[in-house]
Design an enzyme around this catalytic site. Structure first.
Site, PDB file in Angstrom:
ATOM      1  CE  LYS A  36       1.393   7.309  27.292  1.00  0.00           C
ATOM      2  NZ  LYS A  36       0.747   7.735  26.067  1.00  0.00           N
TER       3      LYS A  36
ATOM      4  CD  GLN B  54       0.417  10.806  24.253  1.00  0.00           C
ATOM      5  OE1 GLN B  54       1.124   9.861  24.568  1.00  0.00           O
ATOM      6  NE2 GLN B  54      -0.740  11.037  24.854  1.00  0.00           N
TER       7      GLN B  54
ATOM      8  CG  ASP C  63      -1.620   3.603  22.918  1.00  0.00           C
ATOM      9  OD1 ASP C  63      -1.547   3.448  24.144  1.00  0.00           O
ATOM     10  OD2 ASP C  63      -1.304   4.651  22.332  1.00  0.00           O
TER      11      ASP C  63
END
Ligand code: NAP
Length: 278
Positions: free
Chosen positions: A48, A92, A115
């Site tokens: 990322k 994460q 997300d």
């Protein structure tokens, strides 16, 4: 048979985003929180960061010790929520077992939730309204659109009902007027159901789950699964065995995976727009 090249499409998308950021002189920042030292997570976080660097998005990584408490994670998210320089926040997954991932990620403001896991964003997807859609789901739809695979009216069979892929994909596919069937570990006659799919999406994480006998001639197969076998990354389907029955198929690696990262970058652009427009 056409292989749907997620890596190629990712590069195309990243170049478009890079050009837009340069042209409009956009100041965008992603904050990624990683708790603990899960090796796979470190690779995902680095990927990322690499994409951010490429397109011109700033990326701050918060690498927290595995003993970090839930309160500390929530307090960091709170600080980032209130930092106007931060456009998007990612917690994460997975987090250590003493931390409730959903509770923590749920505190991210919806317009920074790149997300797409917070209640507001899930609700928007459920109601077919604009919002930040979970990246893997968005990537699957984008891949199908890029290869001009029609979704409307098609029978889409989704294997796997996980919160990150399977469940949100049900809504994304219905929003595109597909007829959707969902299968899971308790499904009886999985083979038979899969054989009725025009578009078969497998999001399980079990190598060789999807075999030739489960594919209708001319079907489209999207393999989301990621497993490691003999140090190699493989999907849920036996690619070489099924490919000749498919009109379109995604490889693993190089199919859905790269699309997920590309869609995080798109969601950051969208989050920036949402924040600039109040
Ligand atoms: P998950 O939450 O663990 O969900 C797995 C699903 O598979 C569950 O719904 C489970 O059924 C179902 N399942 C297990 N065994 C089955 C079987 N024999 N037959 C049919 N269904 C079965 O996992 P996830 O987070 O959704 O992820 C799924 C896979 O996608 C993993 O391999 C993950 O690494 C991968 N993934 C890839 C990307 C990417 O960018 N490519 C992104 C996210 C995830 P039950 O609900 O009945 O337990």
């Amino acid at each position: 048979m056409t292989i749907m090249d997620g890596k190629l499409l990712k590069n195309k998308i990243l170049n478009n985003i890079k050009n837009k950021i340069e042209k409009d002189n956009l100041d965008i920042k992603l904050a990624i929180i990683l708790v603990g030292d899960n090796e796979a997570s470190k690779i995902y976080v680095n990927n990322k960061e690499k994409s951010c660097n490429y397109v011109g998005i700033k990326c701050d990584k918060y690498l927290l010790d595995s003993s970090t408490s839930e309160e500390e994670v929530i307090s960091l998210i709170d600080r980032l929520n209130n930092d106007d320089e931060v456009t998007g926040i990612i917690l994460q997954s997975p987090v250590p077992s003493h931390i409730d991932f959903d509770k923590c990620a749920g505190t991210i403001r919806y317009y920074k939730d790149v997300d797409g896991f917070t209640r507001d964003n899930i609700y928007n997807l459920y109601m077919n309204k604009d919002g930040l859609v979970p990246c893997t789901v968005k990537g699957i739809i984008r891949l199908l659109d890029e290869y001009k695979v029609e979704i409307e009216g098609k029978h889409v069979v989704i294997v796997g009902r996980g919160n990150i892929v399977g469940k949100p994909l049900i809504h994304a596919m219905m929003n595109r007027n597909a007829t959707v069937t969902v299968c899971h570990s308790k499904t009886k006659n999985l083979d038979e159901i899969c054989r009725t799919a025009d578009i078969l999406v497998s999001a399980v994480g079990k190598p060789n789950l999807i075999t030739k006998e489960m594919i209708k001639e001319g079907a489209v197969v999207i393999d989301v699964g990621i497993s490691r076998v003999d140090n190699k990354v493989v999907g849920d389907s036996s690619f070489d065995e099924i490919k000749d029955k498919c009109t379109f198929i995604t490889p693993v690696p190089g199919g859905v995976g790269p699309m997920t990262v590309a869609m995080i970058m798109e969601n950051l652009l969208l989050a920036k727009e949402m924040q600039d427009n109040g």
